[in-house]
Structure formats: C-alpha cells, structure tokens
Design an enzyme around this catalytic site. Structure first.
Site, short mmCIF file in Angstrom:
data_model
loop_
_atom_site.label_atom_id
_atom_site.label_comp_id
_atom_site.label_asym_id
_atom_site.label_seq_id
_atom_site.Cartn_x
_atom_site.Cartn_y
_atom_site.Cartn_z
N ASP A 1 0.81 -1.23 0.00
CA ASP A 1 0.00 0.00 0.00
C ASP A 1 0.84 1.27 0.00
O ASP A 1 0.42 2.31 0.51
CB ASP A 1 -0.96 0.02 1.20
N GLU A 2 2.04 1.21 -0.58
CA GLU A 2 2.91 2.38 -0.62
C GLU A 2 3.20 2.82 -2.05
O GLU A 2 4.04 3.69 -2.27
CB GLU A 2 4.23 2.08 0.10
#
Length: 303
Positions: free
Chosen positions: A247-248
């Site tokens: 999720d980066e």
C-alpha cells in the site's frame, strides 16, 4: 428524360459513414529544455497529424523533469507509426527523453483479480459493457467461486484459483500461466491477497489496486469498524499502483465522502463501497487512456 437521383436516405448514409481518422497517444518524459514542445509538435505536423490534445508539466523543483501527453489523429496511422518512431528516436537522443507511442484503436488488455467482495468487480464489468472503459477484459481471476456466474454473464472468462496458505505458491504459478502474453495491466478489484515482490516482478505489467481508505489510515481487516471506533468524519478510497511495499505505491486517484457519528459501521461500508467504485473506475480509465505517467513514487495525471 429521367434524371437519376440518389435517394435521400442513401445520401445521408454516405455522409455519416465517414469514420474519423484513427488516434494515437504520445507520452514523453525527460529532462526539461527549451524547444522540446516545438520539436515534438513538428514531428507530428510534418506528417500531417492533427493534434487533438496536448498536456504538459515541468517539475522545476526536481531538476526540471518534463512530462507531456499528446493525442493526435491521422489517416494511414498504422503505416505512419514506424516513421514517427524513427523521428522520435532521434529527438529522444537530442533532448534526453523517453517516450511511448501507442495506437489507441487497439485497447489495452486487462485481467481483473477479485475475491468475495464484488462491488468493484461488477462495476468495472458494467462500465466496460456500457462502453465507458476502453479496454479489452481478457479474464477475471478470483480466489473464490462466488462471482463466477455473474462474470460469465458479461461474456468474460472466469478462473477460480484458490490462494490460501500452502496453495499460494501454486496459485501464483497458475496466475502466471494464465497471464503470460495475455494482458497489458492488472486490476485488483478488492482482491484480498498480498502479492510478493518476486511475483510482482515476474508479472511484469502495471498493477492497479483499490484501497478502502484515504491512505495510509486503517490498513488491514475491518477498516470500517475501525473507522467507526475512531469516530471518523470522512471515509474514502485510494487507487494506486502496486509495488513490493504494501500500500505504498504511486497514487493515481483518491476521493472521500462525509459521514457522521450516527452512521453505523455497515453504513460506512456502503458509502465506502460507492467511493471505491468511483475511484477505481477513474484510475482504470486514466491508465487505459495513457493519462498517467509514473515518476518515482509519484504520478503525473493528465485527467
């Protein structure tokens, strides 16, 4: 003496049957310099290409990186593309640029990954059927069989590939077999599995994910229950490219909706699902139309 006339309906048909010329997209990225825009447009105008849109951005705060998206049309596009590429190759060397040139009449091929939650999956399939997403959906892959009949009702191949525990490695192997040379990008439509860095590298195409929050809040299971516990006033969604850091990845699109203390966790989930559908569909559309340029962990979006 009788004069032959073209029937009115035939004449109207002759006027409306003329199709517009095919279109192509040109994405350019590199070091900013005086004269780049003029040089690029000259390459196109010299070949009688009609530029329909031209968007550009220069990031002076980061050593002057230049970004541009052009869409143009021209008769005989397929035959002209090799000559345009040759001219752009020379231009790229002169100005230290990278570029991609694509015939937009050939839609990008996408595979959609899903789990039990079907709201994002079915929304994408519906928008595609309505002509709102210019892609070719090659397949849907799910680790649950729940949506098989609905997906096949859209005329899309459905593959159930379990991916839990010891089956994960076997699932990744099967994914790679199904995807090999068949897709240009992948969409994770609430696919509730973590992809390993090695797996992402072997897939070798962009992957778009929808996250059920305005990142980076509420990562993990039960996000709307957590949001209720925290008394949030906004719930949102984030569409981003997948990298080996969970999720980066570079963010493509985000949105939020206002909620109140009176909303239950179920109501938050319903409202959140609405935002997820809208955010993901916009991200997929923009990627399909070459509107997103990745730059490190950022994106330039000519929406």
């Amino acid at each position: 003496m009788t004069t032959a006339r073209t029937a009115p309906s035939t004449a109207r048909q002759m006027k409306t049957d003329k199709s517009p010329p095919p279109q192509a997209s040109l994405i350019v990225k590199g070091s900013d310099a005086t004269g780049i825009v003029a040089a690029i447009t000259s390459v196109l105008s010299e070949r009688a290409a009609n530029i329909l849109s031209l968007d550009q951005y220069s990031d002076r705060s980061h050593n002057g990186t230049f970004f541009q998206r052009a869409v143009f049309e021209m008769n005989g596009l397929s035959a002209a593309l090799p000559g345009i590429r040759t001219a752009l190759d020379d231009l790229a060397q002169t100005y230290s640029l990278g570029y991609t040139l694509r015939d937009m009449s050939v839609p990008k091929r996408v595979a959609i990954f899903a789990s039990k939650s079907d709201h994002c999956l079915l929304d994408l399939l519906w928008r595609h059927r309505q002509g709102q997403l210019p892609v070719s959906i090659a397949m849907v892959i799910s680790n649950h069989p729940d949506t098989a009949e609905e997906v096949r009702g859209f005329g899309i191949p459905f593959f159930h590939v379990p991916s839990m525990g010891p089956a994960k490695l076997a699932a990744e192997t099967e994914h790679l077999r199904l995807l090999k040379d068949n897709v240009d990008f992948i969409v994770l439509a609430r696919y509730m599995q973590i992809l390993s860095g090695e797996y992402i590298e072997r897939i070798g195409v962009p992957i778009i994910n929808i996250h059920h929050s305005f990142l980076p809040a509420f990562i993990g299971a039960g996000p709307y229950a957590k949001a209720k516990e925290r008394g949030v006033k906004l719930v949102g969604a984030t569409a981003h490219y997948v990298t080996d850091e969970l999720d980066e990845g570079p963010i493509i699109e985000q949105d939020v909706v206002r909620v109140t203390h009176a909303d239950t966790a179920a109501e938050l989930a319903r409202r959140g699902a609405d935002v997820e559908r809208a955010v993901l569909s916009r991200a997929v559309l923009w990627h399909a139309e070459d509107r997103v340029i990745r730059h490190g962990n950022q994106t330039i979006v000519f929406a």
